[in-house]
Structure formats: C-alpha cells, structure tokens
Design a protein around this motif. Sequence first.
Motif, PDB file in Angstrom:
ATOM      1  N   ILE A 115       0.832  -1.211   0.000  1.00 31.49           N
ATOM      2  CA  ILE A 115       0.000   0.000   0.000  1.00 31.49           C
ATOM      3  C   ILE A 115       0.858   1.250   0.000  1.00 31.49           C
ATOM      4  O   ILE A 115       0.622   2.199  -0.760  1.00 31.49           O
ATOM      5  N   ASP A 116       1.876   1.264   0.832  1.00 33.57           N
ATOM      6  CA  ASP A 116       2.765   2.420   0.927  1.00 33.57           C
ATOM      7  C   ASP A 116       3.515   2.636  -0.391  1.00 33.57           C
ATOM      8  O   ASP A 116       3.650   3.772  -0.875  1.00 33.57           O
ATOM      9  N   SER A 117       3.986   1.550  -0.992  1.00 35.11           N
ATOM     10  CA  SER A 117       4.772   1.653  -2.230  1.00 35.11           C
ATOM     11  C   SER A 117       3.945   2.181  -3.394  1.00 35.11           C
ATOM     12  O   SER A 117       4.353   3.114  -4.096  1.00 35.11           O
ATOM     13  N   PHE A 118       2.779   1.593  -3.623  1.00 34.03           N
ATOM     14  CA  PHE A 118       1.943   2.022  -4.746  1.00 34.03           C
ATOM     15  C   PHE A 118       1.471   3.464  -4.559  1.00 34.03           C
ATOM     16  O   PHE A 118       1.373   4.225  -5.525  1.00 34.03           O
ATOM     17  N   GLY A 119       1.203   3.822  -3.316  1.00 32.86           N
ATOM     18  CA  GLY A 119       0.782   5.198  -3.064  1.00 32.86           C
ATOM     19  C   GLY A 119       1.875   6.199  -3.372  1.00 32.86           C
ATOM     20  O   GLY A 119       1.641   7.228  -4.021  1.00 32.86           O
ATOM     21  N   LYS A 120       3.107   5.899  -2.938  1.00 38.47           N
ATOM     22  CA  LYS A 120       4.215   6.826  -3.156  1.00 38.47           C
ATOM     23  C   LYS A 120       4.577   6.951  -4.631  1.00 38.47           C
ATOM     24  O   LYS A 120       5.087   7.985  -5.065  1.00 38.47           O
ATOM     25  N   TYR A 121       4.328   5.901  -5.395  1.00 38.45           N
ATOM     26  CA  TYR A 121       4.635   5.947  -6.830  1.00 38.45           C
ATOM     27  C   TYR A 121       3.434   6.412  -7.665  1.00 38.45           C
ATOM     28  O   TYR A 121       3.421   6.287  -8.885  1.00 38.45           O
ATOM     29  N   GLY A 122       2.398   6.954  -6.970  1.00 30.70           N
ATOM     30  CA  GLY A 122       1.295   7.594  -7.674  1.00 30.70           C
ATOM     31  C   GLY A 122       0.145   6.700  -8.077  1.00 30.70           C
ATOM     32  O   GLY A 122      -0.835   7.168  -8.665  1.00 30.70           O
ATOM     33  N   ASN A 123       0.220   5.410  -7.750  1.00 32.65           N
ATOM     34  CA  ASN A 123      -0.868   4.498  -8.117  1.00 32.65           C
ATOM     35  C   ASN A 123      -1.799   4.340  -6.913  1.00 32.65           C
ATOM     36  O   ASN A 123      -1.846   3.298  -6.253  1.00 32.65           O
ATOM     37  N   ILE A 124      -2.546   5.416  -6.635  1.00 36.90           N
ATOM     38  CA  ILE A 124      -3.414   5.431  -5.464  1.00 36.90           C
ATOM     39  C   ILE A 124      -4.560   4.436  -5.591  1.00 36.90           C
ATOM     40  O   ILE A 124      -5.048   3.895  -4.586  1.00 36.90           O
ATOM     41  N   GLU A 125      -4.990   4.172  -6.811  1.00 36.13           N
ATOM     42  CA  GLU A 125      -6.093   3.218  -7.015  1.00 36.13           C
ATOM     43  C   GLU A 125      -5.693   1.826  -6.528  1.00 36.13           C
ATOM     44  O   GLU A 125      -6.482   1.141  -5.873  1.00 36.13           O
ATOM     45  N   GLU A 126      -4.462   1.410  -6.848  1.00 31.21           N
ATOM     46  CA  GLU A 126      -3.994   0.095  -6.408  1.00 31.21           C
ATOM     47  C   GLU A 126      -3.829   0.065  -4.883  1.00 31.21           C
ATOM     48  O   GLU A 126      -4.141  -0.939  -4.236  1.00 31.21           O
ATOM     49  N   SER A 127      -3.395   1.177  -4.319  1.00 32.00           N
ATOM     50  CA  SER A 127      -3.255   1.264  -2.860  1.00 32.00           C
ATOM     51  C   SER A 127      -4.609   1.098  -2.176  1.00 32.00           C
ATOM     52  O   SER A 127      -4.747   0.367  -1.187  1.00 32.00           O
ATOM     53  N   LEU A 128      -5.629   1.796  -2.708  1.00 29.05           N
ATOM     54  CA  LEU A 128      -6.959   1.722  -2.117  1.00 29.05           C
ATOM     55  C   LEU A 128      -7.552   0.315  -2.288  1.00 29.05           C
ATOM     56  O   LEU A 128      -8.254  -0.181  -1.405  1.00 29.05           O
ATOM     57  N   ARG A 129      -7.264  -0.307  -3.441  1.00 28.13           N
ATOM     58  CA  ARG A 129      -7.767  -1.681  -3.661  1.00 28.13           C
ATOM     59  C   ARG A 129      -7.157  -2.644  -2.648  1.00 28.13           C
ATOM     60  O   ARG A 129      -7.858  -3.475  -2.055  1.00 28.13           O
ATOM     61  N   LEU A 130      -5.857  -2.522  -2.427  1.00 26.53           N
ATOM     62  CA  LEU A 130      -5.166  -3.393  -1.467  1.00 26.53           C
ATOM     63  C   LEU A 130      -5.637  -3.108  -0.033  1.00 26.53           C
ATOM     64  O   LEU A 130      -5.769  -4.026   0.781  1.00 26.53           O
ATOM     65  N   PHE A 131      -5.914  -1.819   0.228  1.00 26.36           N
ATOM     66  CA  PHE A 131      -6.401  -1.437   1.559  1.00 26.36           C
ATOM     67  C   PHE A 131      -7.754  -2.087   1.835  1.00 26.36           C
ATOM     68  O   PHE A 131      -8.001  -2.621   2.923  1.00 26.36           O
ATOM     69  N   SER A 132      -8.628  -2.052   0.834  1.00 26.67           N
ATOM     70  CA  SER A 132      -9.954  -2.669   0.970  1.00 26.67           C
ATOM     71  C   SER A 132      -9.830  -4.186   1.112  1.00 26.67           C
ATOM     72  O   SER A 132     -10.527  -4.811   1.926  1.00 26.67           O
ATOM     73  N   GLU A 133      -8.918  -4.777   0.345  1.00 21.41           N
ATOM     74  CA  GLU A 133      -8.715  -6.228   0.404  1.00 21.41           C
ATOM     75  C   GLU A 133      -8.192  -6.653   1.773  1.00 21.41           C
ATOM     76  O   GLU A 133      -8.590  -7.679   2.324  1.00 21.41           O
ATOM     77  N   MET A 134      -7.307  -5.842   2.338  1.00 24.69           N
ATOM     78  CA  MET A 134      -6.747  -6.139   3.649  1.00 24.69           C
ATOM     79  C   MET A 134      -7.838  -6.184   4.714  1.00 24.69           C
ATOM     80  O   MET A 134      -7.904  -7.117   5.525  1.00 24.69           O
ATOM     81  N   LYS A 135      -8.720  -5.182   4.693  1.00 27.50           N
ATOM     82  CA  LYS A 135      -9.805  -5.160   5.678  1.00 27.50           C
ATOM     83  C   LYS A 135     -10.779  -6.314   5.452  1.00 27.50           C
ATOM     84  O   LYS A 135     -11.311  -6.886   6.420  1.00 27.50           O
ATOM     85  N   HIS A 136     -10.986  -6.677   4.188  1.00 25.45           N
ATOM     86  CA  HIS A 136     -11.871  -7.794   3.865  1.00 25.45           C
ATOM     87  C   HIS A 136     -11.318  -9.112   4.419  1.00 25.45           C
ATOM     88  O   HIS A 136     -12.076  -9.999   4.804  1.00 25.45           O
ATOM     89  N   ARG A 137      -9.985  -9.221   4.488  1.00 30.78           N
ATOM     90  CA  ARG A 137      -9.353 -10.424   5.047  1.00 30.78           C
ATOM     91  C   ARG A 137      -9.359 -10.418   6.575  1.00 30.78           C
ATOM     92  O   ARG A 137      -8.887 -11.360   7.208  1.00 30.78           O
ATOM     93  N   GLY A 138      -9.859  -9.335   7.166  1.00 29.84           N
ATOM     94  CA  GLY A 138      -9.925  -9.266   8.624  1.00 29.84           C
ATOM     95  C   GLY A 138      -8.656  -8.750   9.268  1.00 29.84           C
ATOM     96  O   GLY A 138      -8.454  -8.911  10.477  1.00 29.84           O
ATOM     97  N   ILE A 139      -7.771  -8.144   8.475  1.00 30.42           N
ATOM     98  CA  ILE A 139      -6.521  -7.586   9.005  1.00 30.42           C
ATOM     99  C   ILE A 139      -6.748  -6.117   9.328  1.00 30.42           C
ATOM    100  O   ILE A 139      -7.133  -5.327   8.463  1.00 30.42           O
ATOM    101  N   CYS A 140      -6.538  -5.747  10.584  1.00 28.54           N
ATOM    102  CA  CYS A 140      -6.778  -4.373  11.028  1.00 28.54           C
ATOM    103  C   CYS A 140      -5.642  -3.466  10.555  1.00 28.54           C
ATOM    104  O   CYS A 140      -4.466  -3.720  10.868  1.00 28.54           O
ATOM    105  N   PRO A 141      -5.929  -2.416   9.786  1.00 32.08           N
ATOM    106  CA  PRO A 141      -4.866  -1.523   9.296  1.00 32.08           C
ATOM    107  C   PRO A 141      -4.117  -0.853  10.452  1.00 32.08           C
ATOM    108  O   PRO A 141      -4.712  -0.506  11.478  1.00 32.08           O
ATOM    109  N   SER A 142      -2.836  -0.679  10.278  1.00 32.75           N
ATOM    110  CA  SER A 142      -2.033   0.003  11.290  1.00 32.75           C
ATOM    111  C   SER A 142      -2.141   1.512  11.119  1.00 32.75           C
ATOM    112  O   SER A 142      -2.591   2.002  10.080  1.00 32.75           O
TER     113      SER A 142
END
Length: 396
Positions: A324-351
């Motif tokens: 998430i951090d990498s894709f966001g810093k390189y300007g691919n915010i859509e991929e970051s948000l997709r991974l963020f949503s997937e993480m929460k869907h897996r039950g992993i609490c974001p830090s």
Amino acid sequence: MVAGRAKLSTLTFLLCRSCFNYTLSVGLHSSPKKIRAFNILHQCGNFFLDNCIKSIPVGVLLSWPTFAPCNFGCCQSFSTQASLAEIVDGVLTEILSVMANSQSSGEELCAAYIDKFCNDKNLSGAIRLVRTLHDKNIALPSSAYNRLLKAAVDENDICLLCQTFKDLLLSCKSLNSSTYLIFAQAFIKENDIHCLLRFVREISDLIFPSSTTVMNRIIFAFAECGQVDKALLIFDQMKSLKSKPDVITYNTILGILGKCGRTNEMLKEFVAMKEDGLIPDIVSYNTLITGLRKVGRLELCLVFFREMCERGIEPDLRTYNALIDSFGKYGNIEESLRLFSEMKHRGICPSVHVYKSLISILRKMGKLELAVAFSNEMKESISNRRGPNYIQRKNR
C-alpha cells in the motif's frame, strides 16, 4: 611482598566466608536482628570474594597453616609449581565449596575467576575452566563468555579467537547475540578469509546437526556489523558442507541483499532456495517484496504477492503495509486503495502507519474529502482498540 599481599587477601576471604557460614548455620533460626546481620554479612562476603580473587596473582604459592575444612572449606592457591590442570582443579574445588556452603549457583564466583584468568592473559586456564564447569553442569553467565571472547580479540590472534569461539560452542548450550557480534567484529580489520572459511568448515563438522543454526547466527552477526561480503562467503561455503542452508538461512540472505539494493542477486537466491527443495514462508515473501519495493520494482511485488496467495500463504499486515505504501508513493493510489480494501476484507486491522501513509498521499493528490474520511476512520479505529476506559483516562 607479593606473596604477603596474596596471603592477606586469601586470609580475608577465608575469614569472611567463615563468618558467612557460621551466620548461615545459626542466623536463620534466630531473631530478626540476627537475620538482618546475616544479610549484611552476605553482602560483605560477595564484595570481599570478588576483590580477593582479583588481588591474588596467578602463580603465587601460599605457605601458611592450613585451616580446618569444617570451618573454611577447601581453598587452594595458584601455585608456581602447579600445572594448569592443578590450578583449574583448585579453582573448581573452591567454587564447589562455596556453592555447597552458601547454597548459591556460584555464577558470580565463576565469572570472577574467568575474569581473573583473562586479566592475567591466561586464556588456556580460562578455557579449561569453562570446559570443566560445563562438564559439571555448572552454568556461567553470558558476561563470562563475552569476557573470554574479548580477551581473545585483544590478543589480535584470529586463530586463537576461532579456537576460543569453538570451545565456547562446545561448552555451553547456546550463546547470546552479543557473543556472536563480538566474534564478527573481530574480522572487521582482518582479511584472512581462508582462516574464516576453515573455521566455518570445522564448525560444520564439530557440532552437526545444530551447526546450521550457529551458521545462521554468524551470518546475521557479520551482516549486522557491515561485513556483507563475508556473510555471503560464509553462506556460499555452507552450500558445500553438511550444515546446508535452511529457510532461515535463505531468509537472512534475502534480507541482506534486499537492504543493499542487490535485487538481482536476491531474486537469484530466491530461485535457488526453491530449487534446493525449500518452501518459502511468509517471511521469505515479505522480505522479497520489501527489497523490491525499495528499488521501485512494483510489478514484481505484485507477482510475488499473487504467488504467495496461490501457494496458500496468507499475507499479513507487513505485506499489505509494504504494498500500500509503495503504490501510493509511486502515484498508483487506485492500487493502494484496492489493497487497503482487500486487507480489511481479510480481517486484518490496518495500522496507524498505513492510515497516515494513505492520508498523506491523498492530500498531496488533492483528494481532501477522502483524506478526511480516512482520518476519521483512523481515529475511530484507535479508539476501538484502546477501549472506553482509555478515552476516559485521557480526558481527565
């Protein structure tokens, strides 16, 4: 004059221990005042014991009347005529006597004798004492091992250092990380690679099959003190020995190469790991992804992310943090948000780190409403984790 000081120091030690033993026999069955006296004498005894040992020169013959063992135990001096074996046997007898009379583990006394041998540059005596204590199942504190190894380093003799380290490996069940670091640091100014590799081969045969664990710790210690090339040489040497690299070895090497930005070598070793029949774990993939993201190879990050999922390895918080951090810093915010949503869907609490990273990127991109929404979500998440009691205490 020296002999006189030695006599006085030893007499002081014996008298102190005599008082201690007498108090031990009567004090615990007497009044509280006598128990307090016992505690004071015990503290004094430890002080005099340490200082008396340090003040007796190795090799001094004490020729004065023998005290009754029932009062003073068996205390033998270091003799000019005594062999190394006799000196160590005398020290051991004294240690066993003190342990029997004081009902203590004797660790401090053992460490004091090791320190004395090292101060007198008698490493042979120190090593022999360590071996003897090991045979008697008498534990030594880690500080004693480190003191012995530092003494070998001070001699500027790599062969002696390697021999001392081998003796330590044989004399105790495990050494702590600081001991391995002391050993590795001794090679910073030493370019005798042949000596190091010979040592690695000897260790492999000497303590097999536990030698792989030892090699892993040695490799990590060399990398920790900046000797990456020597760490890699040890790793290469392992491939031809009994103690073959395991998953932990490869994970350590992947981490070393990733930190140095040597990603092509890292990928090569990852392939070699699988060719050796070893199955990468979550640490392997996280280390690989972390190394690749540092050099901006995000497409490969996603390739290995999919591969680990296909292998049935569940990504964890560290995996998602890196992506998430990498894709966001390189300007691919859509991929970051997709991974963020997937993480929460897996039950992993974001830090908090993930939230702050996303919020910062969204603000830079002008997506202020979404940044505020994530900020509120982060605050709510923190509150839920800490609970209402924490909020009440904080507001007081």
